[in-house]
Design a protein around this motif. Structure first.
Motif, PDB file in Angstrom:
ATOM      1  N   GLY A  73       5.504  -4.025 -25.940  1.00  0.00           N
ATOM      2  CA  GLY A  73       4.935  -2.689 -25.782  1.00  0.00           C
ATOM      3  C   GLY A  73       5.928  -1.615 -25.387  1.00  0.00           C
ATOM      4  N   GLU A  74       6.730  -1.882 -24.361  1.00  0.00           N
ATOM      5  CA  GLU A  74       7.676  -0.867 -23.882  1.00  0.00           C
ATOM      6  C   GLU A  74       8.752  -1.502 -23.002  1.00  0.00           C
ATOM      7  N   TYR A  75       9.852  -0.794 -22.862  1.00  0.00           N
ATOM      8  CA  TYR A  75      10.926  -1.210 -21.948  1.00  0.00           C
ATOM      9  C   TYR A  75      11.604   0.038 -21.395  1.00  0.00           C
ATOM     10  N   PRO A  76      12.213  -0.067 -20.200  1.00  0.00           N
ATOM     11  CA  PRO A  76      12.865   1.099 -19.585  1.00  0.00           C
ATOM     12  C   PRO A  76      14.331   1.228 -19.991  1.00  0.00           C
ATOM     13  N   PHE A  77      14.818   2.460 -19.909  1.00  0.00           N
ATOM     14  CA  PHE A  77      16.258   2.723 -19.944  1.00  0.00           C
ATOM     15  C   PHE A  77      16.665   2.804 -18.484  1.00  0.00           C
ATOM     16  N   GLU A  78      17.346   1.785 -18.008  1.00  0.00           N
ATOM     17  CA  GLU A  78      17.691   1.716 -16.586  1.00  0.00           C
ATOM     18  C   GLU A  78      18.541   2.910 -16.163  1.00  0.00           C
ATOM     19  N   TYR A  79      18.454   3.265 -14.902  1.00  0.00           N
ATOM     20  CA  TYR A  79      19.095   4.417 -14.258  1.00  0.00           C
ATOM     21  C   TYR A  79      18.452   5.736 -14.673  1.00  0.00           C
ATOM     22  N   THR A  80      17.327   5.671 -15.419  1.00  0.00           N
ATOM     23  CA  THR A  80      16.596   6.876 -15.819  1.00  0.00           C
ATOM     24  C   THR A  80      15.107   6.619 -15.583  1.00  0.00           C
ATOM     25  N   ASN A  81      14.292   7.619 -15.860  1.00  0.00           N
ATOM     26  CA  ASN A  81      12.837   7.450 -15.835  1.00  0.00           C
ATOM     27  C   ASN A  81      12.268   7.436 -17.257  1.00  0.00           C
ATOM     28  N   ILE A  82      13.132   7.201 -18.237  1.00  0.00           N
ATOM     29  CA  ILE A  82      12.764   7.220 -19.649  1.00  0.00           C
ATOM     30  C   ILE A  82      12.381   5.810 -20.105  1.00  0.00           C
ATOM     31  N   TRP A  83      11.289   5.728 -20.856  1.00  0.00           N
ATOM     32  CA  TRP A  83      10.805   4.460 -21.400  1.00  0.00           C
ATOM     33  C   TRP A  83      10.675   4.553 -22.913  1.00  0.00           C
ATOM     34  N   ASP A  84      11.080   3.505 -23.604  1.00  0.00           N
ATOM     35  CA  ASP A  84      10.792   3.360 -25.030  1.00  0.00           C
ATOM     36  C   ASP A  84       9.445   2.649 -25.108  1.00  0.00           C
ATOM     37  N   SER A  85       8.396   3.406 -25.341  1.00  0.00           N
ATOM     38  CA  SER A  85       7.033   2.869 -25.419  1.00  0.00           C
ATOM     39  C   SER A  85       6.552   2.856 -26.864  1.00  0.00           C
ATOM     40  N   ALA A  86       7.463   2.553 -27.781  1.00  0.00           N
ATOM     41  CA  ALA A  86       7.177   2.628 -29.220  1.00  0.00           C
ATOM     42  C   ALA A  86       6.020   1.747 -29.652  1.00  0.00           C
ATOM     43  N   ARG A  88       3.421   0.721 -27.656  1.00  0.00           N
ATOM     44  CA  ARG A  88       2.310   0.749 -26.705  1.00  0.00           C
ATOM     45  C   ARG A  88       1.577   2.079 -26.807  1.00  0.00           C
ATOM     46  N   LEU A  89       0.276   2.020 -26.815  1.00  0.00           N
ATOM     47  CA  LEU A  89      -0.572   3.203 -26.690  1.00  0.00           C
ATOM     48  C   LEU A  89      -1.900   2.733 -26.129  1.00  0.00           C
ATOM     49  N   GLU A  90      -2.165   3.123 -24.885  1.00  0.00           N
ATOM     50  CA  GLU A  90      -3.385   2.706 -24.209  1.00  0.00           C
ATOM     51  C   GLU A  90      -3.971   3.868 -23.427  1.00  0.00           C
ATOM     52  N   LYS A  91      -5.254   3.827 -23.243  1.00  0.00           N
ATOM     53  CA  LYS A  91      -5.921   4.838 -22.433  1.00  0.00           C
ATOM     54  C   LYS A  91      -5.357   4.759 -21.012  1.00  0.00           C
ATOM     55  N   ASN A  92      -5.019   5.912 -20.456  1.00  0.00           N
ATOM     56  CA  ASN A  92      -4.496   6.043 -19.088  1.00  0.00           C
ATOM     57  C   ASN A  92      -3.241   5.203 -18.837  1.00  0.00           C
ATOM     58  N   MET A  93      -2.392   5.072 -19.822  1.00  0.00           N
ATOM     59  CA  MET A  93      -1.156   4.291 -19.691  1.00  0.00           C
ATOM     60  C   MET A  93      -0.057   5.028 -18.932  1.00  0.00           C
ATOM     61  N   TYR A  94      -0.170   6.352 -18.813  1.00  0.00           N
ATOM     62  CA  TYR A  94       0.912   7.131 -18.238  1.00  0.00           C
ATOM     63  C   TYR A  94       1.135   6.786 -16.768  1.00  0.00           C
ATOM     64  N   VAL A  95       2.396   6.710 -16.369  1.00  0.00           N
ATOM     65  CA  VAL A  95       2.796   6.462 -14.986  1.00  0.00           C
ATOM     66  C   VAL A  95       3.530   7.700 -14.493  1.00  0.00           C
ATOM     67  N   ALA A  96       3.085   8.249 -13.387  1.00  0.00           N
ATOM     68  CA  ALA A  96       3.669   9.474 -12.835  1.00  0.00           C
ATOM     69  C   ALA A  96       5.183   9.347 -12.683  1.00  0.00           C
ATOM     70  N   GLY A  97       5.874  10.449 -12.991  1.00  0.00           N
ATOM     71  CA  GLY A  97       7.322  10.506 -12.816  1.00  0.00           C
ATOM     72  C   GLY A  97       8.122   9.918 -13.958  1.00  0.00           C
ATOM     73  N   THR A  98       7.460   9.513 -15.040  1.00  0.00           N
ATOM     74  CA  THR A  98       8.184   8.912 -16.168  1.00  0.00           C
ATOM     75  C   THR A  98       8.173   9.826 -17.386  1.00  0.00           C
ATOM     76  N   MET A  99       9.027   9.489 -18.339  1.00  0.00           N
ATOM     77  CA  MET A  99       9.009  10.067 -19.681  1.00  0.00           C
ATOM     78  C   MET A  99       8.820   8.884 -20.620  1.00  0.00           C
ATOM     79  N   LYS A 100       7.631   8.750 -21.172  1.00  0.00           N
ATOM     80  CA  LYS A 100       7.332   7.629 -22.069  1.00  0.00           C
ATOM     81  C   LYS A 100       7.371   8.137 -23.499  1.00  0.00           C
ATOM     82  N   CYS A 101       8.168   7.472 -24.329  1.00  0.00           N
ATOM     83  CA  CYS A 101       8.363   7.891 -25.719  1.00  0.00           C
ATOM     84  C   CYS A 101       7.608   6.961 -26.657  1.00  0.00           C
ATOM     85  N   LEU A 102       6.695   7.541 -27.433  1.00  0.00           N
ATOM     86  CA  LEU A 102       5.818   6.796 -28.328  1.00  0.00           C
ATOM     87  C   LEU A 102       6.288   6.899 -29.772  1.00  0.00           C
TER      88      LEU A 102
END
Length: 195
Positions: A73-86, A88-102
């Protein structure tokens, strides 16, 4: 033109629980815009990902390490708040303080065929990335030729037709959202990228 894209972005933000969503022409460009905005210099991420990710690191001059970490579903880019969420897409999936890329590619949960988006909660980042996505344009100035000062921008905008299709597909997902599936990407530590 921009209204249809904004409608999709608002619906996507509501669906995922993110305060803001920025639609782009692809997930890789969504990730690139986040990396550029944060001026990332180094990171670590899964070696089992699509080839465009290390290519983007080379393009931006980012030092990176590929990790032996599988993901679903997704993995993080360490040392950042950026996620490759290519994947994953789910209702209420967002986590505060992140940048999730779909991603909205053919085999992704919202399969428009192409396109991507960034989910985020930082208003300053949202404003800057919207501008970066549209060639450095301030979308409040019309026509664009009336604008005299530009930020550096990129031609990473989606089409209104993609936004309309995305909105239609998103309404269908509200009832049933597929679970992220495991994809067997090759280990990118076995390849060489030449300049």
């Amino acid at each position: 033109m921009f209204e249809k894209i904004k409608q999709f972005e608002d619906a996507l933000a509501e669906f995922t629980g993110a305060p803001y969503a920025v639609m782009t022409d692809c997930c890789t460009h969504a990730i690139e815009l986040c990396l550029r905005y944060q001026n990332v210099k180094n990171t670590r991420f899964s070696a089992y990902t699509y080839l465009s990710i290390p290519m983007t690191m080379h393009k931006l001059g980012i030092k990176y390490e590929l990790l032996d970490k599988q993901w679903t579903g997704e993995y993080p880019f360490e040392y950042t708040n950026i996620w490759d969420s290519a994947r994953r897409l789910e209702k209420n999936m967002y986590v505060a303080g992140t940048m999730k890329c779909l991603s909205f590619g053919h085999d992704k949960p919202l399969h428009i065929g192409r396109g991507g988006a960034i989910l985020l909660d930082d208003k300053a980042a949202y404003d800057a990335i919207i501008c970066m996505r549209y060639d450095g344009r301030d979308l409040n100035i019309k026509p664009w030729i009336a604008q005299r000062e530009f930020r550096v921008g990129y031609h990473y905008k989606p089409t209104p037709e993609e936004a309309v299709q995305g909105l239609s597909l998103l309404h269908g997902l509200k009832e049933h959202c597929p679970a992220p599936k495991q994809v067997d990407y090759p280990d990118l530590r076995t390849i060489t990228i030449k300049d």
